[in-house]
Scaffold this motif. Structure first.
Motif, short mmCIF file in Angstrom:
data_model
loop_
_atom_site.label_atom_id
_atom_site.label_comp_id
_atom_site.label_asym_id
_atom_site.label_seq_id
_atom_site.Cartn_x
_atom_site.Cartn_y
_atom_site.Cartn_z
N ASP A 273 3.85 11.33 5.18
CA ASP A 273 2.39 11.29 5.31
C ASP A 273 1.89 11.01 6.72
OD1 ASP A 273 2.16 11.65 2.55
OD2 ASP A 273 2.41 9.51 2.18
N TYR A 274 2.74 10.42 7.56
CA TYR A 274 2.27 10.01 8.89
C TYR A 274 1.93 11.22 9.75
CZ TYR A 274 2.26 7.95 13.56
OH TYR A 274 1.91 7.56 14.83
N PHE B 169 6.24 5.84 6.52
CA PHE B 169 5.65 6.97 5.80
C PHE B 169 6.07 8.30 6.45
CE2 PHE B 169 3.19 3.34 4.61
CZ PHE B 169 2.86 3.57 3.28
N CYS C 210 -1.08 6.59 2.86
CA CYS C 210 -1.15 6.64 4.32
C CYS C 210 -2.00 7.85 4.69
CB CYS C 210 0.26 6.77 4.90
SG CYS C 210 0.34 6.90 6.69
N SER C 211 -3.23 7.61 5.15
CA SER C 211 -4.15 8.72 5.36
C SER C 211 -5.19 8.38 6.42
CB SER C 211 -4.86 9.07 4.05
OG SER C 211 -5.68 7.99 3.65
N GLN D 31 1.17 1.90 11.67
CA GLN D 31 1.32 3.34 11.46
C GLN D 31 -0.02 4.02 11.21
OE1 GLN D 31 4.91 4.46 8.88
NE2 GLN D 31 4.73 2.25 8.53
N VAL D 32 -0.85 3.38 10.39
CA VAL D 32 -2.05 4.05 9.89
C VAL D 32 -3.23 3.99 10.85
CG1 VAL D 32 -3.75 4.06 8.01
CG2 VAL D 32 -1.34 3.68 7.50
N TYR E 69 6.94 5.76 14.57
CA TYR E 69 5.59 5.91 14.05
C TYR E 69 4.70 4.70 14.32
CZ TYR E 69 7.35 9.93 11.36
OH TYR E 69 7.90 11.12 10.97
N GLU E 70 5.28 3.60 14.73
CA GLU E 70 4.51 2.38 14.99
C GLU E 70 4.13 2.20 16.46
OE1 GLU E 70 6.08 -1.07 12.37
OE2 GLU E 70 7.81 0.19 12.81
N GLU F 227 0.84 -1.20 0.00
CA GLU F 227 0.00 0.00 0.00
C GLU F 227 0.87 1.25 0.00
OE1 GLU F 227 -2.80 2.28 -0.54
OE2 GLU F 227 -3.50 0.24 -0.15
N SER F 228 0.48 2.24 -0.79
CA SER F 228 1.27 3.46 -0.92
C SER F 228 0.59 4.69 -0.34
CB SER F 228 1.59 3.73 -2.40
OG SER F 228 0.40 3.89 -3.16
N TYR G 1 2.56 -1.32 8.19
CA TYR G 1 1.66 -0.32 7.62
C TYR G 1 0.47 -0.08 8.53
CZ TYR G 1 -1.77 1.84 4.52
OH TYR G 1 -2.73 2.69 3.99
#
Length: 201
Positions: free
Chosen positions: A107-108, A104, A18-19, A47-48, A76-77, A15-16, A44
């Motif tokens: 974006d994170y 990310f 991050c939102s 983070q997301v 970020y995790e 996946e590209s 991923y």
């Protein structure tokens, strides 16, 4: 109506995006698959998942007993790891697989500002019920002794009141932190915090 699946693995490694919208999608997905026994999530997701609106207090409560985290243990995790510990009040086995993962950086959006892993795990930790009441076995694979790895390990060792087995498998790779011998020494030092059944390999 979907009553849940016995074992679920969610891997969004390709996946590209991050939102916040992806965070909301993941939250809905959790309830669609609703793991009953075991769940595996990737870096991923860690983070997301906490980027959704008002995620605090909205964590799902899964009946699962086995959780696997595939993580780079990046800053970020960290909140994502806490998110899943909070979501698994009956957790008995925690497996942490350390390895590379896409971070990310652009974006994170951290739910806390500033995001300080030492603050989260050591200085003012939230001790989740599964850690003190049900978590009996922890296995960490690929340990290199990075600060965040040490923070999480110390947190689990310090608060794991019913833990019976803690296995730390050190990485065989060379890095700027040293070599496998260095990793083992760091792990052994961390494991001296509390008397438990410990295996370092």
């Amino acid at each position: 109506m979907n009553k849940g699946l016995d074992e679920v693995e969610l891997d969004f490694g390709l996946e590209s995006v991050c939102s916040c919208s992806m965070a909301d999608f993941l939250y809905k997905l959790f309830f669609q698959v609703f793991p009953l026994r075991a769940l595996t999530v990737c870096t991923y997701i860690l983070q997301v998942v906490t980027m959704g609106e008002d995620f605090i207090g909205m964590e799902p409560s899964f009946p699962l007993t086995h959780l696997t985290l595939k993580t780079a243990m990046h800053d970020y995790e960290q909140v994502g790891i806490r998110y899943f510990l909070n979501s698994c009040p009956h957790l008995e086995t925690l497996e942490i697989q350390l390895g590379p993962g896409r971070i990310f950086h652009d974006d994170y959006e951290a739910p806390y500002n500033p995001l300080d892993p030492h603050e989260l795990w050591i200085r003012h930790p939230v001790v989740f019920s599964c850690v003190t009441q049900t978590l009996r076995e922890v296995e960490i694979k690929g340990f290199k002794g990075t600060p965040n790895e040490i923070y999480v390990l110390n947190y689990l060792v310090t608060n794991g009141r019913v833990m019976k087995k803690l296995t730390v498998i050190t990485s065989r790779e060379m890095s700027n932190r040293g070599n496998p011998t260095v990793y083992r020494n760091i792990a052994k030092e961390a494991l001296m915090i509390k008397s438990a059944r410990k295996i370092c390999s």
